[in-house]
Design a protein around this motif. Structure first.
Motif, mmCIF file in Angstrom:
data_model
loop_
_atom_site.group_PDB
_atom_site.id
_atom_site.type_symbol
_atom_site.label_atom_id
_atom_site.label_comp_id
_atom_site.label_asym_id
_atom_site.label_seq_id
_atom_site.Cartn_x
_atom_site.Cartn_y
_atom_site.Cartn_z
ATOM 1 N N PRO A 20 8.238 -5.880 2.484
ATOM 2 C CA PRO A 20 8.629 -6.394 1.233
ATOM 3 C C PRO A 20 7.980 -7.903 1.082
ATOM 4 O O PRO A 20 8.078 -8.828 2.105
ATOM 5 C CB PRO A 20 9.965 -6.340 1.019
ATOM 6 C CG PRO A 20 10.272 -5.333 1.964
ATOM 7 C CD PRO A 20 9.468 -5.287 3.273
ATOM 8 N N PRO A 21 7.469 -8.587 -0.142
ATOM 9 C CA PRO A 21 7.463 -7.700 -1.247
ATOM 10 C C PRO A 21 6.110 -6.662 -1.263
ATOM 11 O O PRO A 21 5.210 -6.830 -0.260
ATOM 12 C CB PRO A 21 7.100 -8.847 -2.108
ATOM 13 C CG PRO A 21 6.575 -9.803 -1.703
ATOM 14 C CD PRO A 21 7.220 -9.832 -0.328
ATOM 15 N N LEU A 22 6.072 -5.659 -2.302
ATOM 16 C CA LEU A 22 5.074 -4.698 -2.099
ATOM 17 C C LEU A 22 3.695 -5.534 -2.504
ATOM 18 O O LEU A 22 3.799 -6.585 -3.637
ATOM 19 C CB LEU A 22 5.375 -3.731 -3.720
ATOM 20 C CG LEU A 22 4.577 -2.607 -3.692
ATOM 21 C CD1 LEU A 22 4.496 -1.644 -2.646
ATOM 22 C CD2 LEU A 22 4.627 -2.003 -5.064
ATOM 23 N N PRO A 23 2.685 -5.108 -2.029
ATOM 24 C CA PRO A 23 1.217 -5.775 -2.263
ATOM 25 C C PRO A 23 1.048 -5.812 -3.459
ATOM 26 O O PRO A 23 1.303 -4.901 -4.484
ATOM 27 C CB PRO A 23 0.383 -5.106 -1.429
ATOM 28 C CG PRO A 23 1.401 -4.421 -0.212
ATOM 29 C CD PRO A 23 2.447 -4.296 -0.880
ATOM 30 N N ASN A 24 0.242 -6.861 -4.050
ATOM 31 C CA ASN A 24 -0.029 -6.717 -5.573
ATOM 32 C C ASN A 24 -1.050 -5.654 -5.919
ATOM 33 O O ASN A 24 -0.819 -5.278 -7.436
ATOM 34 C CB ASN A 24 -0.986 -8.054 -5.788
ATOM 35 C CG ASN A 24 -0.150 -9.354 -5.882
ATOM 36 O OD1 ASN A 24 1.184 -9.270 -5.914
ATOM 37 N ND2 ASN A 24 -0.791 -10.319 -5.629
ATOM 38 N N ASP A 25 -1.641 -4.996 -5.222
ATOM 39 C CA ASP A 25 -2.428 -3.907 -5.747
ATOM 40 C C ASP A 25 -2.006 -2.556 -5.469
ATOM 41 O O ASP A 25 -2.760 -1.569 -5.103
ATOM 42 C CB ASP A 25 -3.964 -3.872 -4.933
ATOM 43 C CG ASP A 25 -3.995 -4.012 -3.451
ATOM 44 O OD1 ASP A 25 -2.878 -4.138 -2.757
ATOM 45 O OD2 ASP A 25 -5.022 -3.830 -2.992
#
Length: 348
Positions: free
Chosen positions: A43-48
């Motif tokens: 976390p956090p989730l990758p942007n893509d």
């Protein structure tokens, strides 16, 4: 709850997953089910990235062949790891840069490259190129079959044919073969396929115009007798071993031989290299040859799903296993006699 009903935990902390640390004696003998596996991202989730709660996954021979390669594969996929590439489910989280057409709760399907967090985990992290929306009229169960088998068949066939061409599919009743026959027909091709007599009716029902029973006929000789009529050969099997060497007898001069199947062994690697680099007088072939490695392509996934929602292509499912029976599913897959795909239904 039905696995076709969207549901998700928007903030999972850990997940359920089948994991292995060794493949000695076969991956199915080493898989362990855990309830506290790490998530497929820090976390956090990758942007893509798109975090998907998996409802169904389908198995491919590569799901056990790759992990069983040993040290070479361990360098790319360290253990403990979960196998699996194909998935369908619902969107649980979205990276900030993901196309706004996706929303939390949407039904999606696709394919990931082999990594430590495969599709036999509760959640999978996918990229846009390997993920697409499930269209109306297509179930999550059927959509889970598309990722590897259908996408591979499409990438073998679509770039290499035009309507009216003749294509030969070696191995018509397996996962990739059943999709290959149908995709070739959707593209307007005449299809010859190999299978055993017990699977001939299945292959014909999918659109095969001609059947060669590999258990009673010499496939290479039957093809040679037809003359140079085929624009494309898709070899899902790797046998007979002389198929490419004699392909100039049945492939048109500008035709192509695409290899996607065969055992993972030193002998097979040697055969592959000889086909690619050796001249015909040293054991190579005279026709253009390609070993296809599947590339996740969003547009390809969308096209296949569209055909399926329209009824032009369907998923052939040999058996659906419950999530707790994953080792049994691998045991069946390894026997190499499945008709179409083996699907895993996840608990939700």
């Amino acid at each position: 709850m039905s696995n076709d009903t969207p549901s998700s935990n928007p903030h999972p902390q850990a997940m359920r997953a089948w994991v292995y640390t060794s493949t000695r004696g076969g991956i199915e003998k080493n898989l362990q089910l855990t309830n506290d596996a790490p998530l497929p991202f820090h976390p956090p989730l990758p942007n893509d990235a798109i975090l998907v709660k998996v409802h169904y996954s389908s198995l491919n021979p590569a799901d056990y062949k790759f992990p069983e390669l040993g040290l070479a594969m361990r360098a790319l996929v360290p253990t403990p790891a979960s196998p699996g590439m194909d998935f369908s489910g619902v969107v649980a989280q979205l990276g900030d840069a993901v196309n706004s057409n996706f929303r939390i709760g949407d039904k999606v399907f696709g394919r990931i490259a082999p990594n430590r967090h495969g599709t036999l985990g509760e959640y999978v992290s996918a990229r846009l190129d390997g993920c697409a929306a499930v269209p109306a009229g297509l179930s999550l169960k059927d959509a889970s079959c598309i990722g590897t088998a259908a996408q591979t068949a499409y990438q073998c066939i679509a770039p290499n044919v035009k309507p009216g061409d003749k294509i030969f599919v070696n191995g018509g009743s397996g996962g990739t073969g059943t999709f290959g026959i149908q995709i070739a027909k959707a593209l307007g091709c005449h299809v010859t396929a190999t299978c055993s007599a017990k699977n001939a009716e299945l292959c014909r029902s999918l659109g095969a115009d001609e059947i060669i029973d590999y258990t009673t006929e010499n496939v290479s000789q039957v093809l040679k007798a037809k003359g140079q009529v085929y624009q494309l050969v898709v070899d899902n099997v790797g046998t007979p071993t002389d198929l490419h060497r004699v392909a100039d007898h049945f492939l048109l001069p500008d035709g192509k031989f695409v290899q996607i199947g065969g055992e993972f062994s030193v002998a097979n690697v040697t055969t592959v290299l000889s086909r690619q680099f050796l001249p015909s007088f040293l054991g190579g072939g005279k026709r253009k040859w390609q070993y296809l490695i599947t590339n996740n392509t969003h547009a390809d996934l969308e096209q296949i799903a569209k055909w399926m929602s329209e009824g032009k292509v369907k998923a052939v499912i040999d058996e659906v296993f419950q999530y707790e029976d994953v080792p049994k599913a691998f045991e069946k897959l390894r026997k190499g006699r499945t008709k179409g795909k083996i699907v895993i239904e996840s608990s939700t």
